[in-house]
Design an enzyme around this catalytic site. Structure first.
Site, PDB file in Angstrom:
ATOM      1  N   THR A 232      31.729  36.026 -55.681  1.00  0.00           N
ATOM      2  CA  THR A 232      33.183  36.138 -55.427  1.00  0.00           C
ATOM      3  C   THR A 232      33.431  37.775 -55.423  1.00  0.00           C
ATOM      4  O   THR A 232      34.234  38.323 -54.837  1.00  0.00           O
ATOM      5  CB  THR A 232      34.204  35.436 -56.226  1.00  0.00           C
ATOM      6  OG1 THR A 232      33.819  34.148 -56.127  1.00  0.00           O
ATOM      7  CG2 THR A 232      35.604  35.481 -55.859  1.00  0.00           C
TER       8      THR A 232
ATOM      9  N   ARG B 177      40.442  37.457 -61.203  1.00  0.00           N
ATOM     10  CA  ARG B 177      39.892  36.057 -61.740  1.00  0.00           C
ATOM     11  C   ARG B 177      40.300  35.976 -63.179  1.00  0.00           C
ATOM     12  O   ARG B 177      40.039  37.017 -63.904  1.00  0.00           O
ATOM     13  CB  ARG B 177      38.286  36.086 -61.459  1.00  0.00           C
ATOM     14  CG  ARG B 177      37.648  34.899 -62.242  1.00  0.00           C
ATOM     15  CD  ARG B 177      36.407  34.773 -61.725  1.00  0.00           C
ATOM     16  NE  ARG B 177      36.554  33.891 -60.304  1.00  0.00           N
ATOM     17  CZ  ARG B 177      35.347  33.251 -59.957  1.00  0.00           C
ATOM     18  NH1 ARG B 177      34.334  33.340 -60.406  1.00  0.00           N
ATOM     19  NH2 ARG B 177      35.584  33.069 -58.613  1.00  0.00           N
TER      20      ARG B 177
END
Lengths: 316, 202
Positions: free
Chosen positions: A56, A105
């Site tokens: 990611t 995140r």
């Protein structure tokens, strides 16, 4: 589109289709000699990763760089975050550095929401996975991959397509975001998991549920396998890994029951031999590597649509 | 004496005001035929040509020019489309816009003569953006510009090599090109006579 991307539920069908169509145009960039577009020149994107991530973070970094944004990577290890700095102080630091977008995140569900709505930062916030809550760009790239293989005409239309999401739904932010987004795009989603790995309140989601994998997959147009997130498990959710694998793993025998056109997906990282066998992961039905490629295009689309135009209330 | 509108203003969403037709379907066909021949003459054949239409209406124009060249020379000129949205200098003045389709012919543009095709040449800013976009795609031997209508009011030192019609306009007028395939009919119309409020710039 709104200013932030925090949840797949924030996306209307029009928004989602716009992202997917934009991604479809941006995907061809990967085939060009110069993989660069000028749209975000002078913008700063901060990747703020409190949890470990390979694909990611790299994907967001590649996406921002291909749009000519300046990228600052900020991970918990090796920064003041590991010395106990609070989210608020980190946010104020980012604000002082003039970040236009923060890709975050975090291990705590809702942290991106807090960041976006606290008034600490003026930048756009993109949720890159928060706890067991949501991971909207993963859902967008999954929808993009699905529409490339199963779409009927227009990018983003998944009307009537059946998608089975299999495995550890309870701990999966990918499953939640996918369930919401794919339902928005018209797909019929079935979650398949042992009763212990379905979240409380799943009956309010726009999905069907099943405990029986063999009954569901012959009808599916796509099967999405989820990783068993043992790092988030502190109890007995299933008797043994072997039993889990026998009942909910995708192996060659089960793959033989799929329809001809059905694709196999996995958001990664995979645990081969647990939820997916190696021969399935490497088969020609598997689009797992393509999902990674598509991830860059989808994240470019998200960053472009959030930052490429006039900033709401901005100075430009 | 203030001009009195001949017809009551149409409500939004209804049939748009008709405007003054400057080119009809046959005029457009003749102009494209002439442009095709001029391109061939200037380029001494169709050998290394690539036609790139600027979406949306430059693309069908490029295809029509390619058809005409094919019928004259018996050679299919590679044709594609080039979206310039991300290269526009007014990108940050409006909310993010949807991207249009870019399709570069497989042969690429390196060492070839690229003819950019657009419907209306106005400020020249779209063409500047297209030149920047080409720069990221390769190194053409030469870049030419073909437009159906040149309406003047350039803001950059850019001119067209092939022009369907030079159309002197006032800044408050709007030139609208419709093409069968995207719209109902082939036509070039002028809307908003001088004195009317300024229209949206293309």
């Amino acid at each position: 589109m709104k200013r932030h991307l925090l949840s797949a539920a924030d996306l209307s069908r029009d928004d989602a289709e716009l992202v997917l169509q934009t991604a479809a145009e941006l995907r061809s960039l990967a085939d060009r000699p110069i993989k660069k577009l000028p749209a975000l020149r002078g913008r700063t994107v901060v990747n703020l990763f409190f949890e470990d991530s390979t694909r990611t973070r790299i994907s967001f970094e590649a996406a921002a760089k291909r749009l000519s944004a300046d990228v600052i990577n900020f991970s918990a290890k090796g920064s003041s975050l590991s010395k106990g700095e609070s989210l608020k102080d980190t946010a104020l630091t980012l604000e002082a550095m003039g970040a236009d977008a923060v890709v975050v995140r975090h291990g705590a569900s809702g942290a991106p929401h807090r960041l976006a709505h606290s008034g600490w930062v003026r930048s756009s916030v993109v949720n890159a996975g928060d706890g067991t809550h949501e991971h909207p760009t993963q859902a967008l790239l999954d929808a993009f991959t699905l529409s490339r293989h199963l779409g009927r005409g227009k990018a983003g239309s998944l009307d009537g397509r059946r998608v089975a999401i299999v495995g550890d739904v309870l701990h999966s932010r990918v499953a939640r975001s996918n369930a919401l987004l794919l339902a928005t795009l018209g797909a019929e989603v079935t979650l398949v998991a042992p009763p212990t790995l379905l979240p409380v309140g799943v009956d309010t989601w726009p999905v069907e549920t099943s405990y029986d994998l063999d009954a569901v997959i012959p009808k599916a147009d796509a099967v999405m396998m989820l990783r068993v997130q043992r790092e988030r498990m502190n109890g007995g959710f299933f008797p043994t890994p072997r039993e889990y694998s026998r009942r909910y793993g995708l192996d060659g025998r089960r793959m033989a029951t799929l329809q001809e056109h059905t694709i196999v997906m996995h958001p990664g990282p995979m645990v081969r031999g647990m939820e997916i066998s190696a021969d399935v992961a490497d088969s020609d039905r598997s689009v797992i590597v393509e999902q990674v490629t598509n991830g860059v295009a989808v994240r470019m689309a998200v960053l472009y649509l959030l930052l490429g135009g006039a900033q709401p209330g901005g100075e430009e | 004496m203030a001009p009195v509108p001949a017809q009551p203003e149409a409500p939004p969403g209804a049939t748009p005001e008709p405007g003054r037709v400057v080119l009809d379907a046959r005029d457009i066909a003749r102009a494209l035929t002439r442009i095709s021949h001029e391109i061939l003459e200037r380029n001494k054949g169709a050998g290394d040509l690539v036609l790139l239409g600027i979406p949306s209406r430059g693309v069908p124009l490029a295809e029509r020019i390619a058809e005409r060249i094919a019928s004259v020379e018996g050679y299919d000129v590679p044709t594609g489309s080039l979206d310039v949205t991300m290269y526009r200098d007014d990108l940050r003045l409006k909310p993010a816009r949807a991207l249009l389709h870019t399709e570069i012919p497989e042969e690429g543009i390196d060492g070839r003569t690229v003819v950019l095709v657009d419907d209306v040449l106005f400020s020249g800013r779209t063409i500047r953006a297209a030149l920047d976009a080409l720069n990221d795609l390769g190194r053409p031997r030469a870049v030419r510009l073909a437009v159906l209508v040149d309406r003047g009011h350039r803001e950059l030192p850019i001119r067209a090599d092939f022009v369907g019609k030079n159309l002197p306009t006032s800044l408050v007028e709007r030139v609208k090109v419709t093409l069968a395939g995207i719209d109902d009919v082939d036509a070039v119309t002028i809307h908003g006579e001088p004195g009317a409020p300024a229209g949206e710039r293309p």
